[in-house]
Each structure stands twice: as structure tokens, then as C-alpha cells.
Scaffold this motif. Structure first.
Motif, PDB file in Angstrom:
ATOM      1  N   GLU A 151      -9.708  -3.257   0.870  1.00 46.34           N
ATOM      2  CA  GLU A 151      -8.569  -2.464   1.344  1.00 46.34           C
ATOM      3  C   GLU A 151      -8.656  -2.323   2.853  1.00 46.34           C
ATOM      4  OE1 GLU A 151      -6.596  -1.141  -2.188  1.00 46.34           O
ATOM      5  OE2 GLU A 151      -6.511   0.225  -0.494  1.00 46.34           O
ATOM      6  N   HIS A 152      -7.517  -2.349   3.494  1.00 47.48           N
ATOM      7  CA  HIS A 152      -7.511  -2.163   4.939  1.00 47.48           C
ATOM      8  C   HIS A 152      -6.867  -0.841   5.278  1.00 47.48           C
ATOM      9  CE1 HIS A 152      -8.974  -6.104   6.077  1.00 47.48           C
ATOM     10  NE2 HIS A 152      -8.278  -6.572   5.058  1.00 47.48           N
ATOM     11  N   PRO A 153      -7.356  -0.206   6.325  1.00 44.49           N
ATOM     12  CA  PRO A 153      -6.750   1.080   6.694  1.00 44.49           C
ATOM     13  C   PRO A 153      -5.329   0.871   7.186  1.00 44.49           C
ATOM     14  CG  PRO A 153      -8.297   0.368   8.384  1.00 44.49           C
ATOM     15  CD  PRO A 153      -8.421  -0.592   7.262  1.00 44.49           C
ATOM     16  N   SER A 154      -4.516   1.901   7.040  1.00 48.43           N
ATOM     17  CA  SER A 154      -3.134   1.755   7.499  1.00 48.43           C
ATOM     18  C   SER A 154      -3.098   1.767   9.023  1.00 48.43           C
ATOM     19  CB  SER A 154      -2.274   2.885   6.952  1.00 48.43           C
ATOM     20  OG  SER A 154      -2.862   4.126   7.268  1.00 48.43           O
ATOM     21  N   GLY A 155      -2.021   1.298   9.558  1.00 49.31           N
ATOM     22  CA  GLY A 155      -1.903   1.137  11.006  1.00 49.31           C
ATOM     23  C   GLY A 155      -1.509   2.429  11.694  1.00 49.31           C
ATOM     24  N   TYR A 156      -0.827   2.294  12.795  1.00 51.46           N
ATOM     25  CA  TYR A 156      -0.493   3.454  13.623  1.00 51.46           C
ATOM     26  C   TYR A 156       0.421   4.410  12.881  1.00 51.46           C
ATOM     27  CZ  TYR A 156      -2.851   1.495  17.554  1.00 51.46           C
ATOM     28  OH  TYR A 156      -3.820   1.024  18.391  1.00 51.46           O
ATOM     29  N   THR A 192      -2.600  -5.135  10.021  1.00 53.56           N
ATOM     30  CA  THR A 192      -1.576  -5.015  11.065  1.00 53.56           C
ATOM     31  C   THR A 192      -0.889  -3.668  10.962  1.00 53.56           C
ATOM     32  OG1 THR A 192       0.172  -5.842   9.649  1.00 53.56           O
ATOM     33  CG2 THR A 192      -1.031  -7.467  10.948  1.00 53.56           C
ATOM     34  N   GLN A 193      -0.056  -3.454  11.930  1.00 58.01           N
ATOM     35  CA  GLN A 193       0.866  -2.339  11.914  1.00 58.01           C
ATOM     36  C   GLN A 193       1.783  -2.488  10.703  1.00 58.01           C
ATOM     37  OE1 GLN A 193       1.228  -0.151  14.652  1.00 58.01           O
ATOM     38  NE2 GLN A 193       3.386   0.201  15.024  1.00 58.01           N
ATOM     39  N   PRO A 194       2.317  -1.377  10.190  1.00 60.48           N
ATOM     40  CA  PRO A 194       3.280  -1.520   9.088  1.00 60.48           C
ATOM     41  C   PRO A 194       4.465  -2.386   9.478  1.00 60.48           C
ATOM     42  CG  PRO A 194       2.690   0.781   9.412  1.00 60.48           C
ATOM     43  CD  PRO A 194       2.033   0.017  10.504  1.00 60.48           C
ATOM     44  N   THR A 244      -1.416  -4.364   1.897  1.00 60.34           N
ATOM     45  CA  THR A 244      -2.862  -4.197   1.827  1.00 60.34           C
ATOM     46  C   THR A 244      -3.615  -5.350   2.444  1.00 60.34           C
ATOM     47  OG1 THR A 244      -2.845  -5.309  -0.294  1.00 60.34           O
ATOM     48  CG2 THR A 244      -2.771  -2.917  -0.315  1.00 60.34           C
ATOM     49  N   THR A 298      -1.722  -3.636  17.437  1.00 57.20           N
ATOM     50  CA  THR A 298      -2.841  -2.830  16.937  1.00 57.20           C
ATOM     51  C   THR A 298      -3.846  -2.670  18.062  1.00 57.20           C
ATOM     52  OG1 THR A 298      -3.988  -4.814  16.236  1.00 57.20           O
ATOM     53  CG2 THR A 298      -2.713  -3.663  14.566  1.00 57.20           C
ATOM     54  N   GLN A 348       3.484  -0.772   4.522  1.00 59.65           N
ATOM     55  CA  GLN A 348       2.140  -1.218   4.847  1.00 59.65           C
ATOM     56  C   GLN A 348       1.634  -2.075   3.709  1.00 59.65           C
ATOM     57  OE1 GLN A 348      -0.006  -0.565   7.708  1.00 59.65           O
ATOM     58  NE2 GLN A 348      -0.944  -2.285   6.662  1.00 59.65           N
ATOM     59  N   LEU A 389       0.829  -1.191   0.000  1.00 58.34           N
ATOM     60  CA  LEU A 389       0.000   0.000   0.000  1.00 58.34           C
ATOM     61  C   LEU A 389       0.870   1.250   0.000  1.00 58.34           C
ATOM     62  CD1 LEU A 389      -2.909   0.864  -0.003  1.00 58.34           C
ATOM     63  CD2 LEU A 389      -2.932   0.754   2.476  1.00 58.34           C
ATOM     64  N   TRP A 390       1.778   1.302   0.964  1.00 60.18           N
ATOM     65  CA  TRP A 390       2.742   2.389   0.937  1.00 60.18           C
ATOM     66  C   TRP A 390       4.054   1.959   1.573  1.00 60.18           C
ATOM     67  CZ3 TRP A 390       4.341   3.488   5.817  1.00 60.18           C
ATOM     68  CH2 TRP A 390       3.424   3.399   6.872  1.00 60.18           C
ATOM     69  N   THR A 440       2.732   9.561  11.080  1.00 57.96           N
ATOM     70  CA  THR A 440       2.574   8.759   9.872  1.00 57.96           C
ATOM     71  C   THR A 440       1.745   9.466   8.826  1.00 57.96           C
ATOM     72  OG1 THR A 440       2.603   6.821  11.307  1.00 57.96           O
ATOM     73  CG2 THR A 440       1.949   6.488   9.025  1.00 57.96           C
TER      74      THR A 440
END
Lengths: 686, 148, 149
Positions: free
Chosen positions: C144-149, A593-595, A589, C101, A587, A562-563, A619
Motif C-alpha cells: 500500500e502506498h500513502p496518499s498524496g498531498y 503519486t498525487q491523487p 493504490t 510529489t 487516489q 484507495l479513496w 485532504t
């Protein structure tokens, strides 16, 4: 193709059962037709398992997400490489893969022995088929069928955990499995020996190369896992005494003990019961390793699944094998008597025995530390946790004594060493060890265990170097060769011995590297672009690290990314610019989880400089390229001597290959190319 | 349809392959072949290899002379016993005693000869001229005159 | 035989040393693994338990996480897996694992301070079936999943 593979798996069940029964029956009745049928069954089962595996791979390549296994470990966007290797990405496919490898090795064994060792082969085929049957039964009846289909077809798969998308993690399981499954061959021959009564060193001679090959893959496989953990888990460590790691270490420990004790049986006709027990124990531990990682019995960061049915099946199988083998050994006890005695405490036999006891002691402690929490909970209801401090406390002292034995064993005399023999061979190395200790102490090293390890290592390396030196010199004098040629001939004329020495050198290098961890450094900084931080290496030099900035790239879902946020750091050593390191957060997709963190490593012989992008200060700001949102938490580790682990492993591998290399050029013998293996062996080959 | 045909073919082929030996009485060989090493030969080989290792260890300077002599006599006795056992086993089977360890025995004989002539120095392994009383390289006394 | 006797001694000796190492190893390094409820009960029953290192398993209360500005300090609240009302605050001064998370199950090592805050030295996340998915999860795969912290 996939459905064909599924049917192939079902067909393999009766074939394996047939082959198993006929193998034992053929051996008992000495009927050649039964034996031939049993041997052909081995080829057939291998072929069918190959079809089944191809079926699973076809499902991955074809994005067939109606299969639970494919949907769980792949998705449309996954790189081709990981689709191809998806067969062993998870529990179910791994079990099939294991069976496939076993079928492969079984076929090789049966094929190369089709005209030889006929007293053994029927039973060998029977035993191998029994184990294959077990795995096939597990696959078909323990809710772990890789061909299981969902009621619906998902639009896309879950994809592969990004931490598993790493070169080392892809080759680590197969390498270990090669080690586990190839050890089944010596086990099969041992059982065959118990069944046919040929209880001298013959079964050992026949399987010596298998034992070494298995040990090779086990060692290398474990180190691959260490490399993966080091690069990918992002903590800078390579071993955590995790139950799954321990599970693979256990058979390695007993296999190493076995590798040494068989030499005593070959040379002196002793330790026959011991060797039978060791081969049984190692085999059971390879099955236990599968069981531990596949049954969810141990909850660890590693654990893959939580199925209980499979636990019962594995435990029953192991119990059955143990009981059968114990009965057989007890039955054959009279023929397993030692032909000789240990004559003295100070002898090679004694050193090897001591080595075995230590290795088994270490194995016992690892087993205890891994299982004790479970047992305690079962008995007292109170949950207890046993972690790295325990394992280190027990195994480090054992390891150091073992390291000393690596030097003592090969040089101390057989039967009994005289005082002169000891003085002659050990006086100088001991002095070198003490001088090393003194030198390190003066140089400022104060960590006791590391000091002892390095001093003992110096002792061992002196001994090994002297061996090579004396041997080369003697040969050069006698044969009138130059030293280089003499060295080459020395090693090639006795590959087992000198290859073994090279393996030992590799092992010592690894111990030196492990001790280096006593001087690891760990610093954390919060930095903005342009900040320079400095860390000092235990070796005295300093690194100046300039955080250049963050570069962010937003992917479009290619490779499931994703990024990515990449932190660039310029590295200078003592003011000298040395290049650039990057560490990043990614990150993906497909995982909630956390990146994930990718570390940056700069390796030199002395140490590794290890950078971790622990966290982005902001972030969202960073992803939107807001100025001022570029601060990061940067963790800087220095790992002294860590690269000697990988170098040492490489030496270990080379030494094993040398020891394995078939050694006689038969054309040089009287009789020319018609010289048989037997004649060659009698002429002094290994 | 073709799929089930394929499966049936595979199954049939496999079954035929493994049933054929029993049905048609084709036998795998179960005899021990001539080429296999017997137990006595294996023991003989171990004994001779041990002797060879002792010679090399002595020449490399890892054993001193007293250790070398006592070990050598022990190992020679064992090797002789192993050789005799092997010969006995072979004549019991009716085969002529084989003589395949040409290489190894010739080697040992040559080394023994060299040592007997006092040619190779036990300390520094320098190959002296036959009949030398002192080593030209390190000065050690050779042969029977060596001091303990 | 006399020789065998000597070797039994050696064997027993080695076994004894290894056993001793294991025994002291376990007793010196072993850590109780408790739930938040058990921990709080132990501490109430025996105040010296505040100084004992323990391992605690619980779950992060959603929305409770905060990062303290300028310091490497994370704070969050953890609740018992069974009795969700049993909670305590946690302070952790190290890098968070990538898998941390909201609502993640955690295993902490450290001690429960007198002020009721748990000082964690180690933090592990427990992602039960993190490498495998239940069939239900797969139905929603591909979103799509949202990005984490």
C-alpha cells in the motif's frame, strides 16, 4: 500458451526472411513457385504473430507476473477489459501489435490479389515482408521482447497507470496503428511499381482505397487522442504540440497532401516523382512516429521509455529505406516524366499544388519545432525549448490559407480558370465571408485570427453548399426526380467527389471549433459547501454553480482505488436549473503519486462547461469526514464551440466512408453479374 | 513435454506450408489476366469521365457557355485520341474493340442531344421543350441565339 | 519552359514565406532551457537576465513544499540535479499537476526575480519512466502506498 507464443515469434524470423528473399527473387525471375511460397510466407508470418500476440494476452489474463511486461502494466485487481487490451499498453507489446496489424493487412492484400495485378504482387510481398522482418528483429534483438522474464515472480503487478484506464486511451493507439500500418500497403505498391516499371497511375488506382482507409484511421485516431487528453488529463486542453502528438500529426499532413496530389496524377499524368516522394515520406514518418515515441529521444511528459539500442536500429532502417528509394526513383526518372504542364496559376492543378506545399510547409515546421531543440543542443550545447507559441505562430496562418483552399480547390476549373469562371463561382461566397466578418465584428468579436477563420469558414461552407444545391437541382431537372432522391442519387453516383465534400465540411467544422478556443474562459474559486459562484459565457449567458459538498468513499482496493472524493456542483444557466456535475479526486493504490483528478463536463452544442476539482483544502480532514474540512479549489472553464471538433470529426468519418464505398451495382450493367470490375469501371464507376 | 510437441508441430506445419510450392513446383499465376484494365483503357476512361463532368458542370450552372464550349472541344479531342489509341492497342493485340462504355456514352449522347435541341437551359437548368427559343423558367435566350 | 519558371517562383515564394514564419517563430518564442546553476550564473553575469523568460529543470527539495493559506499560491524549493546545494525558492500561482510529489523532478517556465525567487508561470513534472518500472521496483509491488498531498 504464452511460451508457444514466444516460440512463434522466434519462428517468424526465418519465415519472414525467407518470404522477403523469395518475393524479390520471384518477381525478378518470374518464377511462379517462388512467388507462391513468398505469398504463403505472408500468411504464415501473420499466423505466427497472431500466436505471439495471443501468448501475450494469455499472460495478462493469467496474471503471469514473471513476465516483466505483464508485471509492469497489470495487476491482479485490474479490470478484465484492461487486461485484454494490455497487449498495447506499453512499448513492447505495442511493437508486437504493430507487426500483427501489418501482417493482417499484408495477408488481406495478398489474398485479394492472388489472381490479380500479378506484375506487382511478388514485389509487394517482398516489401511487406521486409518491413515485417524489421519489426520482428527489433522485438527479438533490441531489448524490447514482450516475453522477457524476470529472475523472480512478483506477488503482484504494478498495475496500469490510472490515466490510461480510460475508454479513449484504449482505442486511440490501435486506431492510430491501423492508420500507420495500412499506409504500408500503398508504399509497397509504389516500390513494386518502381521495380516493375509500371509507373503510370496504376499503382495509385490499385491502392486508392488503402490510402483513404489509412487516412481515415489516422484522422480518427488523432481525434481520439485529443478526446482522451481533453477528458483525462484534466487541463481542459486537447492539443499541446507535444512531441508524441506531433509525431502522429506529421504523417497525417503528408498523407493529406498525397491524397490530393494523386488526383492530379490520375487526371493529368503529372507529379509522378512528387507522388513517389510523398508516399515514401509518409511511410518514413509513420516509422519515425514509432521511433520518436519508443526511443526516449524526446523527453516529454509523454515519453515512454529510454532505450538507445532501439534508436540506432530504427535510424538505420529509416536511412536504409530512404537511400534505397531515392536510388530507385533516380533510376526510373525518365519514366516518371510528367505528361502535361500546369497551364495557369488559376487552375485546380495549381490549387492542389499549393495545398500540397502548404501541408508540407506545416509538416516541416512541426518537424523543425520538435527536433530543433535536440539539434541545437547537439550543435551548440545550449538547450533550447520550443513550445506551443512557436507551433501556433507558424501553423495558424498556414491553416487559414489551407482552409481557404478547401473552398477554392474543388470549384476552380481544371487547366485554367477564366475570369468569368472565377466570378461565377466565387463572387457570392466572398460576399458571404465578408458579411460574416462584418456581422461578427458588430457582434463584438475582436480576436483577429478567430474572426478570419470564421469568415473564411463561411466562404467555404457557402461554396460547398452551393455545389450540393446546384448538383441536386440539375439532377432533379434532368431526371425528373424529387430533390431528396436527386440528392441521394447525386452523391451515390459520384461518391468520391461528394464524399470528399462531406469530409471538407467536417474539416471546416473542426476549424470553426479550434477558433472558438480564442474565447475560452478560466476562473478559479475556493468554495465551501453552499457557496454559489457565477461565470459568464462568451455567448452572453451565465452559469450559477452551487457547490453542494464533498462525498468521500474509501475503497477496499477494488479497481485499485484507495479513496475517492467527489465534489458535487449544481448547475443553473441564467437561473434555470440544469442538473448536476461532479468532479473528483481519486487516489489509486498502485501509484506513488498525487491523487488523480476526474473532471466534470457539461456539453451543449455551443460550448462545454468544464469543472476541475483542483485541490482539497484539507485532504486528511475530508477523508475523516471532519466538519469544516469540505472546502475545495474549484476551477471553472468554459470552452466555446469545442463540441464541433467531435461533430466535425464524425462528418469527416462519414464522408470518408462514402468516398470509400464501392460504387457500382454490377447487375445493372449489360452482361449482368458477370460484368467484371474492369467493365464496371469503364462504364463510369469510380 | 506437450508444449514442445506443440511448438514442433507448429514449426513443421509452417515450414511445409511455405516450402511446398518450391519443392513440388506449384506455381502462382503471373500472367496479366484478361480482366485487367490496360493503360489505354484507363486513359480512355479518364477522358470520358472528364467529358461527363463538364456536361454536368455546365448543366449545374458552374460553367458559362463560352467556357463550356472551349473545354468541351478540348476534352472531346482528347477523348477521341484516347479512343483511337485504345482501338489501335486492341487491334494490335488482335482483340475486337470492346464496347463497354455503353452507359457513359449513351448518357453523354442524350445530354448533347438535349442541348443541341436547345432543351436544357444553361442558366437555370430547366428542361424546356425542344425548339424553345426562350427558357420558360428564367427567360434566358436559348440555343444559337444566346447572347454572350 | 516559361510555365515551369513561373511555378518555380511560386514554389520558392511559398517556401520563403514558410521559412520566414519558422525563423521568426523560433526566435520570438524560443526559451532557454537551463539548470538552476546555469540560471544563477547567467543572472550574476548579466543582471538584465532577471527579465528573460527561461525554462529550468530541477528537483523539489523534500519537505520544502507549502501552500499559502487563502491564496492560490504554492511555494517550494528546487535544487539543481547535479549540484544539490544550488537552490532557489519558487512561487507558483496555478493548480498543481496531479503528479507533483515530494522530490519530484520539475520543469518550470518563468523568470528569476531580483529577490532570488523564481516566479513560475508553468510547472511540469518529469516522471522519466512514469509509465514503466524497473525490475527492482516490481519486487515491492503490491504494497500500500500513502496518499498524496
Amino acid at each position: 500458451m504464452t511460451i508457444l507464443g514466444e516460440f512463434a515469434l522466434w519462428i517468424s524470423l526465418p519465415v519472414a526472411a525467407w518470404g522477403m528473399i523469395l518475393g524479390y527473387a520471384g518477381g525478378r525471375t518470374q518464377r511462379g513457385d517462388l512467388v507462391l511460397s513468398a505469398e504463403r510466407s505472408i500468411y504464415a508470418v501473420f499466423g505466427l504473430l497472431l500466436l505471439a500476440s495471443a501468448g501475450v494476452s494469455a499472460a495478462f489474463l493469467g496474471d503471469r507476473f514473471e513476465y516483466w511486461y505483464v508485471a509492469s502494466y497489470s495487476n491482479a485487481n485490474l479490470e478484465l477489459f484492461y487486461k485484454v487490451t494490455g497487449l498495447w499498453a506499453g512499448q513492447r507489446g505495442s511493437l508486437l501489435f504493430w507487426a500483427l496489424l501489418l501482417g493482417f493487412f499484408a495477408s488481406i492484400t495478398v489474398f485479394t490479389n492472388r489472381q490479380k495485378n500479378r506484375e506487382f504482387m511478388p514485389y509487394v510481398a517482398g516489401v511487406l515482408q521486409s518491413i515485417l522482418l524489421f519489426f520482428i528483429v527489433v522485438l527479438l534483438f533490441a531489448d524490447v521482447n514482450p516475453f522477457e522474464r524476470l529472475d523472480f515472480t512478483p506477488a503482484d503487478g504494478q498495475g496500469l497507470n490510472p490515466q490510461l484506464q480510460n475508454y479513449w486511451m484504449t482505442i486511440h493507439p490501435p486506431t492510430l496503428y491501423l492508420g500507420f500500418t495500412s499506409f504500408t500497403i500503398p508504399f509497397a505498391f509504389a516500390i513494386a511499381a518502381l521495380l516493375n516499371g509500371r509507373l503510370d497511375a496504376r499503382w495509385i488506382q490499385l491502392t486508392r482505397r488503402w490510402i483513404l482507409t489509412s487516412w481515415f484511421f489516422l484522422s480518427v485516431g488523432i481525434v481520439f487522442g485529443m478526446r482522451w487528453a481533453y477528458e483525462e488529463l484534466g487541463w481542459g486542453g486537447y492539443w499541446f504540440w507535444d512531441p508524441v502528438e506531433n509525431a502522429s500529426l506529421l504523417p497525417w499532413l503528408t498523407a493529406t497532401a498525397f491524397l490530393h496530389s494523386i488526383q492530379i496524377q490520375e487526371n493529368r499524368g503529372m507529379l509522378k516523382v512528387w507522388n513517389m516522394s510523398l508516399v515514401l515520406m509518409t511511410f518514413l514518418l509513420t516509422i519515425f512516429a514509432t521511433f520518436l515515441t519508443r526511443s526516449g529521444l524526446i523527453e516529454s511528459v509523454h515519453s515512454f521509455a529510454q532505450e538507445l539500442k532501439i534508436a540506432y536500429i530504427f535510424l538505420s532502417f529509416m536511412g536504409g529505406v530512404l537511400a534505397t528509394c531515392v536510388i530507385l526513383i533516380v533510376y526510373r526518372l525518365p519514366q516518371l516524366r510528367s505528361e502535361n504542364q500546369i497551364e495557369s496559376f488559376l487552375s485546380r492543378e495549381s490549387a492542389f499544388l499549393f495545398n500540397n506545399l502548404l501541408l508540407l510547409g506545416a509538416a516541416f515546421s512541426v518537424m523543425w519545432g520538435t527536433m530543433f531543440p535536440l539539434i541545437s543542443e547537439g550543435v551548440t550545447g545550449q538547450e533550447i525549448s520550443v513550445g506551443p507559441p512557436f507551433f501556433e505562430k507558424v501553423n495558424l496562418p498556414i491553416g487559414i490559407v489551407l482552409l481557404a483552399l478547401v473552398g477554392i480547390g474543388p470549384v476552380i476549373a481544371w487547366r485554367r480558370a477564366t475570369k468569368r469562371n472565377l466570378q461565377r463561382n466565387f463572387a457570392t461566397p466572398v460576399i458571404v465571408g465578408l458579411v460574416t466578418a462584418a456581422g461578427l465584428w458588430i457582434g463584438g468579436a475582436r480576436h483577429e485570427l478567430a474572426l478570419v477563420t470564421w469568415s473564411v469558414s463561411a466562404f467555404v461552407l457557402t461554396i460547398i453548399f452551393t455545389e450540393f444545391w446546384k448538383g441536386t437541382r440539375a439532377r432533379a431537372r434532368i431526371e425528373g426526380e424529387g430533390y431528396a432522391l436527386a440528392f441521394f442519387h447525386l452523391v451515390s453516383r459520384n461518391r468520391r467527389r461528394w464524399g470528399g465534400y462531406i469530409v471538407h465540411v467536417g474539416f471546416v467544422m473542426m476549424c470553426i471549433a479550434f477558433a472558438g478556443a480564442a474565447y475560452n474562459t478560466d476562473n478559479r474559486f475556493n468554495v465551501q459547501p453552499g457557496d454559489v459562484v457565477e461565470v459568464t459565457s462568451p455567448f452572453g449567458h451565465t452559469y450559477q454553480l452551487t457547490y453542494e459538498g464533498l462525498s468521500v468513499s474509501i475503497g477496499r482496493g477494488q479497481r485499485n482505488l484507495l479513496w475517492q472524493a467527489i465534489a458535487t456542483v449544481s448547475v443553473a444557466q441564467n437561473g434555470d436549473p440544469k442538473g448536476i456535475l461532479t468532479t473528483e479526486k481519486r487516489q489509486y493504490t498502485n501509484r506513488n503519486t498525487q491523487p488523480m483528478t476526474e473532471v466534470g463536463i457539461r456539453s451543449i452544442l455551443r460550448e462545454d462547461l468544464y469543472l476541475i476539482l483542483s485541490a482539497l483544502n484539507d485532504t486528511n480532514g475530508a477523508l475523516n469526514n471532519q466538519p469544516g474540512a469540505q472546502g475545495i479549489d474549484l476551477q471553472v472553464l468554459i470552452k466555446p464551440l469545442v463540441n464541433w471538433i467531435w461533430i466535425g470529426c464524425f462528418m469527416l468519418a462519414i464522408g470518408t466512408v462514402i468516398a470509400l464505398w464501392p460504387s457500382v451495382d454490377r447487375r445493372r450493367l449489360p452482361g449482368g453479374e458477370k460484368t467484371s470490375e474492369r467493365e464496371a469501371a469503364l462504364a463510369g464507376a469510380d | 513435454m506437450t508444449l514442445y510437441l506443440g511448438v514442433a508441430l507448429v514449426a513443421a506445419a509452417v515450414v511445409l506450408f511455405i516450402i511446398q510450392p518450391v519443392a513440388k513446383g506449384i506455381h502462382a499465376s503471373l500472367e496479366r489476366e484478361d480482366d485487367e484494365m490496360t493503360d489505354t483503357e484507363a486513359r480512355k476512361r479518364v477522358a470520358l469521365l472528364a467529358l461527363r463532368d463538364v456536361e454536368y458542370d455546365f448543366l449545374a450552372g458552374k460553367l458559362d457557355e463560352e467556357d463550356y464550349r472551349s473545354l468541351k472541344s478540348e476534352l472531346t479531342a482528347e477523348a477521341l485520341a484516347a479512343l483511337e489509341a485504345d482501338d489501335a492497342a486492341k487491334s494490335a493485340e488482335g482483340a475486337a474493340p470492346a464496347d463497354f462504355d455503353v452507359d457513359l456514352e449513351a448518357e453523354i449522347a442524350a445530354i448533347r442531344q438535349g442541348l443541341r435541341d436547345g432543351a436544357a437551359c444553361p442558366d437555370c437548368s430547366y428542361t424546356n421543350e425542344a425548339g424553345s427559343r426562350f427558357c420558360s423558367a428564367c427567360g434566358r435566350a436559348l440555343g444559337e441565339l444566346a447572347a454572350r | 519552359m516559361k510555365n515551369n519558371g513561373r511555378f518555380m517562383v511560386g514554389l520558392v515564394g511559398v517556401a520563403a514565406v514558410v521559412t520566414y514564419l519558422i525563423w521568426t517563430g523560433v526566435s520570438e518564442t524560443m526559451v532557454y532551457y537551463v539548470t538552476p546553476v546555469e540560471l544563477m550564473e547567467k543572472v550574476e553575469a548579466d543582471p538584465t537576465f532577471h527579465d528573460v523568460g527561461v525554462k529550468v529543470g530541477g528537483r523539489v527539495v523534500p519537505g520544502s513544499y507549502a501552500r499559502v493559506e487563502g491564496e492560490l499560491l504554492h511555494v517550494f524549493t528546487v535544487h539543481d540535479l547535479v549540484d544539490e546545494s544550488a537552490t532557489f525558492r519558487v512561487e507558483y500561482r496555478d493548480a498543481l499537476p496531479d503528479t507533483f510529489t515530494d522530490e519530484v523532478e520539475v520543469v518550470l517556465e518563468g523568470r528569476l526575480r531580483e529577490d532570488g525567487v523564481f516566479e513560475a508561470t508553468t510547472l511540469l513534472t518529469k516522471c522519466g519512466s512514469r509509465y514503466e518500472a524497473a525490475p527492482e521496483d516490481l519486487a515491492g509491488a503490491g504494497a500500500e502506498h500513502p496518499s498524496g498531498y
